[in-house]
Design a protein around this motif. Structure first.
Motif, short mmCIF file in Angstrom:
data_model
loop_
_atom_site.label_atom_id
_atom_site.label_comp_id
_atom_site.label_asym_id
_atom_site.label_seq_id
_atom_site.Cartn_x
_atom_site.Cartn_y
_atom_site.Cartn_z
N LEU A 1 0.84 -1.19 0.00
CA LEU A 1 0.00 0.00 0.00
C LEU A 1 0.88 1.24 0.00
N MET A 2 0.44 2.26 -0.70
CA MET A 2 1.20 3.50 -0.78
C MET A 2 0.30 4.69 -0.52
N ASP A 3 0.72 5.56 0.40
CA ASP A 3 0.07 6.85 0.61
C ASP A 3 -1.44 6.75 0.80
N LEU A 4 -1.88 5.81 1.60
CA LEU A 4 -3.32 5.66 1.83
C LEU A 4 -3.74 6.53 3.00
N ARG B 1 2.14 7.53 9.52
CA ARG B 1 3.13 8.01 10.50
C ARG B 1 4.44 8.39 9.81
N ARG B 2 4.87 7.56 8.85
CA ARG B 2 6.11 7.86 8.12
C ARG B 2 5.96 9.15 7.32
N ALA B 3 4.81 9.32 6.68
CA ALA B 3 4.58 10.53 5.89
C ALA B 3 4.61 11.77 6.78
N ALA B 4 3.97 11.67 7.96
CA ALA B 4 3.96 12.80 8.89
C ALA B 4 5.37 13.11 9.39
N TYR B 5 6.15 12.05 9.65
CA TYR B 5 7.53 12.25 10.12
C TYR B 5 8.38 12.92 9.06
N ARG B 6 8.27 12.45 7.79
CA ARG B 6 9.03 13.07 6.70
C ARG B 6 8.67 14.54 6.56
N GLN B 7 7.38 14.84 6.66
CA GLN B 7 6.94 16.23 6.52
C GLN B 7 7.48 17.09 7.66
#
Length: 332
Positions: free
Chosen positions: A228-231, A294-300
């Motif tokens: 899954l990607m960017d869901l 969570r990973r997306a939020a951390y990267r941002q």
């Protein structure tokens, strides 16, 4: 590239290459692009990519966490699954989740219907219970069952020319299906193993195919593993609408469906109206979705804290762009 004057060979311009911050910024199969006028030898340059209305993505191969666009601007996603040894409802749930997230309408195509007449009704019901909100079509390239229904979808004038992405594992009969829709042998067909019904990846690259009547198909290599990607939206909820509706009747709003009293989901399990395997698949995909978010939020947060963006110049980004160009040229 397919144009009104025929096919041309195209490469991206230096400007497109310089502005690209990720693989997503390079053309994918199904994209509408702005081209320079073709030269006498039918070569052109891609100057821009028009905004995508939908995209089917997966995690890039080789352990890279970056997304890979399988097909863009698709109206229908035909999820192919063989009714022989390839039949796997848990895999179908995963494909349905990503299909709904793509923005396209999923259609489940159960191939090789002629090989399992005895179990056909049972397996058809199983797929219908999993593919909520999608049409499920049993298809046989041997006796022609279901082919006319697919042709009708691809020649509909509702949106002009429909584009369908044939997504599924290797050996499910995608190439055979395309040959029948075309009316001639265009795709190479490989044999499947007798033990598990799995075949070799006879389709090794993505290809946009123009059908008679104006329909379009995107043929893709088989995908054994789909991450899954960017869901960040409600893709998992949409693919498991039955469980979401049950959860609305739980006593506690934040019920985890484990040992909480008054859990409507666990009650459905005890009553036999919900399969344990489907609940386990739902929980697994929910966990994956949470990790991705969570990973997306951390990267941002890192980007904002350091005050830079992925498109900033620098050696790392220049090298990254070279790798993306290399991968794009090898793939397309």
């Amino acid at each position: 590239m397919l144009t009104e004057t025929g096919e041309v060979t195209a490469t991206v311009t230096g400007k497109v290459m310089h502005q690209a911050a990720s693989r997503e910024d390079y053309p994918a199969v199904g994209d509408w692009v702005v081209l320079t006028s073709p030269s006498p030898d039918r070569k052109a340059q891609i100057q821009a990519i028009l905004p995508r209305v939908s995209k089917f993505v997966r995690k890039a191969a080789g352990g890279v966490t970056e997304e890979q666009i399988v097909a863009a601007n698709i109206d229908l996603v035909f999820i192919c699954m063989g009714l022989d040894a390839d039949y796997n409802l848990r895999r179908l749930e995963r494909y349905m989740t990503v299909a709904w997230e793509s923005g396209a309408i999923p259609v489940v195509v159960l191939t090789k219907a002629d090989l399992c007449q005895e179990e056909l009704d049972e397996r058809l019901r199983g797929a219908e219970n999993v593919a909520i909100g999608a049409e499920v079509l049993p298809v046989s390239s041997i006796n022609g069952e279901g082919l006319e229904a697919i042709r009708n979808m691809l020649t509909s004038g509702k949106t002009g020319a429909l584009t369908g992405a044939l997504i599924g594992s290797s050996g499910v009969g995608k190439s055979t299906l395309i040959n029948h829709l075309l009316g001639f042998e265009r795709q190479v067909i490989g044999a499947v193993r007798s033990g598990d019904g799995r075949g070799r990846h006879t389709t090794t690259y993505r290809e946009l195919i123009l059908l008679e009547g104006g329909g379009l198909l995107v043929d893709t290599p088989g995908m054994r593993e789909l991450h899954l990607m960017d869901l960040a939206g409600n893709a998992v909820d949409g693919a498991f609408e039955d469980i979401e509706k049950l959860a609305q009747n739980c006593r506690f709003r934040d019920c985890q469906h484990h040992k909480e009293p008054g859990c409507a989901v666990r009650e459905a399990l005890r009553a036999g109206t919900l399969e344990a395997g489907r609940l386990a698949s739902y929980e697994k995909l929910k966990r994956e979705q949470a990790i991705i978010e969570r990973r997306a939020a951390y990267r941002q947060s890192i980007i904002e804290k350091r005050g830079f963006h992925a498109s900033d110049s620098g050696t790392a980004n220049r090298n990254g762009r070279k790798n993306w160009v290399r991968d794009w040229e090898n793939e397309y």
